[in-house]
Design a protein around this motif. Sequence first.
Motif, PDB file in Angstrom:
ATOM      1  N   GLY A   1       1.038  -1.325  -0.018  1.00 33.97           N
ATOM      2  CA  GLY A   1      -0.167   0.092   0.148  1.00 33.97           C
ATOM      3  C   GLY A   1       0.833   1.320  -0.002  1.00 33.97           C
ATOM      4  O   GLY A   1       0.548   2.310  -0.779  1.00 33.97           O
ATOM      5  N   LYS A   2       2.094   1.011   0.603  1.00 33.32           N
ATOM      6  CA  LYS A   2       2.927   2.427   0.818  1.00 33.32           C
ATOM      7  C   LYS A   2       4.383   1.984   0.248  1.00 33.32           C
ATOM      8  O   LYS A   2       4.936   2.656  -0.234  1.00 33.32           O
ATOM      9  CB  LYS A   2       2.930   2.811   2.152  1.00 33.32           C
ATOM     10  CG  LYS A   2       1.901   2.661   2.973  1.00 33.32           C
ATOM     11  CD  LYS A   2       1.915   3.642   4.513  1.00 33.32           C
ATOM     12  CE  LYS A   2       2.516   2.199   5.357  1.00 33.32           C
ATOM     13  NZ  LYS A   2       1.847   1.186   5.726  1.00 33.32           N
ATOM     14  N   THR A   3       4.865   0.852   0.874  1.00 35.31           N
ATOM     15  CA  THR A   3       6.372   0.442   0.894  1.00 35.31           C
ATOM     16  C   THR A   3       6.313  -0.455  -0.318  1.00 35.31           C
ATOM     17  O   THR A   3       5.409  -1.303  -0.780  1.00 35.31           O
ATOM     18  CB  THR A   3       6.704  -0.290   2.126  1.00 35.31           C
ATOM     19  OG1 THR A   3       6.619   0.717   3.089  1.00 35.31           O
ATOM     20  CG2 THR A   3       8.188  -0.654   1.947  1.00 35.31           C
ATOM     21  N   ILE A   4       7.416  -0.570  -1.295  1.00 37.95           N
ATOM     22  CA  ILE A   4       7.603  -1.415  -1.990  1.00 37.95           C
ATOM     23  C   ILE A   4       8.936  -1.920  -1.952  1.00 37.95           C
ATOM     24  O   ILE A   4       9.971  -1.481  -1.551  1.00 37.95           O
ATOM     25  CB  ILE A   4       7.653  -0.946  -3.777  1.00 37.95           C
ATOM     26  CG1 ILE A   4       7.780  -1.706  -4.884  1.00 37.95           C
ATOM     27  CG2 ILE A   4       8.313   0.446  -3.605  1.00 37.95           C
ATOM     28  CD1 ILE A   4       7.297  -1.244  -5.974  1.00 37.95           C
TER      29      ILE A   4
ATOM     30  N   THR B   1       3.211  -3.943   6.765  1.00 38.52           N
ATOM     31  CA  THR B   1       4.617  -3.836   7.468  1.00 38.52           C
ATOM     32  C   THR B   1       5.830  -4.352   6.993  1.00 38.52           C
ATOM     33  O   THR B   1       6.956  -4.720   7.104  1.00 38.52           O
ATOM     34  CB  THR B   1       4.455  -4.865   8.682  1.00 38.52           C
ATOM     35  OG1 THR B   1       4.195  -6.155   8.374  1.00 38.52           O
ATOM     36  CG2 THR B   1       3.396  -4.406   9.697  1.00 38.52           C
ATOM     37  N   LEU B   2       5.628  -4.137   5.351  1.00 40.40           N
ATOM     38  CA  LEU B   2       6.773  -4.363   4.472  1.00 40.40           C
ATOM     39  C   LEU B   2       8.101  -3.721   4.791  1.00 40.40           C
ATOM     40  O   LEU B   2       8.974  -4.084   4.464  1.00 40.40           O
ATOM     41  CB  LEU B   2       6.072  -4.103   3.091  1.00 40.40           C
ATOM     42  CG  LEU B   2       6.962  -4.824   1.974  1.00 40.40           C
ATOM     43  CD1 LEU B   2       6.902  -6.406   1.973  1.00 40.40           C
ATOM     44  CD2 LEU B   2       6.576  -4.622   0.533  1.00 40.40           C
ATOM     45  N   ASP B   3       7.835  -2.432   5.320  1.00 39.86           N
ATOM     46  CA  ASP B   3       9.051  -1.650   5.611  1.00 39.86           C
ATOM     47  C   ASP B   3       9.978  -2.442   6.801  1.00 39.86           C
ATOM     48  O   ASP B   3      11.232  -2.074   6.606  1.00 39.86           O
ATOM     49  CB  ASP B   3       8.434  -0.376   6.294  1.00 39.86           C
ATOM     50  CG  ASP B   3       7.835  -0.294   7.489  1.00 39.86           C
ATOM     51  OD1 ASP B   3       6.991  -1.322   7.621  1.00 39.86           O
ATOM     52  OD2 ASP B   3       7.990   0.702   8.264  1.00 39.86           O
TER      53      ASP B   3
ATOM     54  N   PHE C   1       8.900   3.101  -9.886  1.00 40.59           N
ATOM     55  CA  PHE C   1       8.656   2.121  -8.679  1.00 40.59           C
ATOM     56  C   PHE C   1       7.705   2.838  -7.589  1.00 40.59           C
ATOM     57  O   PHE C   1       6.538   2.529  -7.402  1.00 40.59           O
ATOM     58  CB  PHE C   1       9.297   1.028  -8.179  1.00 40.59           C
ATOM     59  CG  PHE C   1      10.107   0.420  -9.310  1.00 40.59           C
ATOM     60  CD1 PHE C   1       9.617  -0.028 -10.433  1.00 40.59           C
ATOM     61  CD2 PHE C   1      11.508  -0.120  -9.172  1.00 40.59           C
ATOM     62  CE1 PHE C   1      10.399  -0.715 -11.494  1.00 40.59           C
ATOM     63  CE2 PHE C   1      12.204  -0.810 -10.064  1.00 40.59           C
ATOM     64  CZ  PHE C   1      11.584  -1.037 -11.179  1.00 40.59           C
ATOM     65  N   GLN C   2       8.419   3.640  -6.892  1.00 39.03           N
ATOM     66  CA  GLN C   2       7.771   4.378  -5.895  1.00 39.03           C
ATOM     67  C   GLN C   2       6.549   5.356  -6.144  1.00 39.03           C
ATOM     68  O   GLN C   2       5.557   5.462  -5.689  1.00 39.03           O
ATOM     69  CB  GLN C   2       8.678   4.974  -4.904  1.00 39.03           C
ATOM     70  CG  GLN C   2       8.239   5.519  -3.618  1.00 39.03           C
ATOM     71  CD  GLN C   2       7.892   4.313  -2.565  1.00 39.03           C
ATOM     72  OE1 GLN C   2       8.826   3.560  -2.304  1.00 39.03           O
ATOM     73  NE2 GLN C   2       6.679   4.369  -1.970  1.00 39.03           N
TER      74      GLN C   2
END
Length: 424
Positions: A202-205, A316-318, A251-252
């Motif tokens: 959703g936010k982090t890639i 929580t991918l960060d 990407f981002q």
Amino acid sequence: MKILIVGSGGREHAIALSISKNPRVEKIYCAPGNAGIASLAECVPIGPMEFDRLSSFALEMGIDFTIIGMDDPLVGGIVDAFEEKGLRVFGPRKNAAILEGSKAFSKDLMKKYNIPTAGYENFDDPEEALAYLRTRASFPIVLKADGLALGKGVLICQNLAEAEEGVREIMQDKKFGTAGNRMVIEEFMTGREVSVLSFVDGKTIRIMSSAQDHKRAQDGDQGLNTGGMGTFSPSPFYTKEIDDICMKTIFQPTVDAMAKEGRPFKGIIFFGLMLTKDGPKVLEYNARFGDPEAQVVLPRMKNDLLTVMEACVDGTLDTIDLAFEDNAAVCVILASDGYPLKYEKGLPITGLEAFTGKTDYFCFHAGTAFKDGRIVTNGGRVLGVTATGSTLKEARQKAYEATNWVTFANKYMRHDIGKAIDEA
Ligand code: AMP
Ligand code: GLY
């Protein structure tokens, strides 16, 4: 944990293999699966578009986590259907899967957020498309059906006559069905193609190791477009420098753009890129793993796949860094002769046991089924033979060696998968 995987291709076989390594996983189901997936999972005869039956099955069986492998159910809203029943599911919701489901949407998004891609116009009306082609186009030019078309809705037209015929096929004869209600006409780009897959919460890639597909049916990139005839990973052309540019410009920004549009994307974004002389540009987005990209990327991934997927769902991918083996992989598709048009099915496959117990050779099933207790061909793409090696050349040599272990009557493959490696 009990896991359900939705899909039936080589990609889903590769996903099942990675998931099966997690000690928390007690049981895997796959709907509908295939004869290879059946060695890792219990296959359930429910189709990927039967959202009600699938979600009811998940509730009944106490499934803890569902993974959607395929594009059609994602674009159709399967994730929303599962979430409505309170189920945990990996993949983008319908309002985010549109990134793959509508090429017109994705082009407009890229334009609005300055993400580099080919110049284009969208059309709802075939007469307007024809008028544009006759007055303002330069050739070659690319026509794309807006919606999903099994990777076949793209026509590269060398001149006006071909383009006029293309508009007729897509918008009037509806060769790709309702996918052709709208159409994108875009500038033809040249360069090397690379597939970059990523996890998004959703936010982090987080970017996976790169790969390259071979879409055409025949050697030398001749013949019709297919779902993909073979892959290698990593792509030696996708350098650290290019990766840095892509992170900043593609990407981002794509993840941020989707969030800004109120369509936060959770799942896999597959960036189909063209490395042009003016820098990397987006050819297309997909909302799921590539097939057969997954068959060369996942065997090289050091992270536990389930843990990374859960982090995407939880946002929580960060907290996760991805790591890949310092090796290479090549996948050669064994197809039915005649694919992607007409081919015979139901032919017995022999030699599959040669892969048992090997850690650097994999035989991912795509179109296989059981018949009278034997494994038979059941699709255009039948098997994906993957080998890993310390270099791309070694992996390629091993993969082609292993293609000889398996036999079926109408076995067909390309003999130049990974040939580009020699130019690196
Ligand atoms: P797609 O389904 O959008 O990936 O398109 C299928 C294939 O068509 C791509 O893998 C490219 O080889 C080719 N293609 C698509 N768009 C373009 C473009 N704008 N310029 C050149 N080739 C393209
Ligand atoms: N291999 C290309 C795709 O999965 O779309």
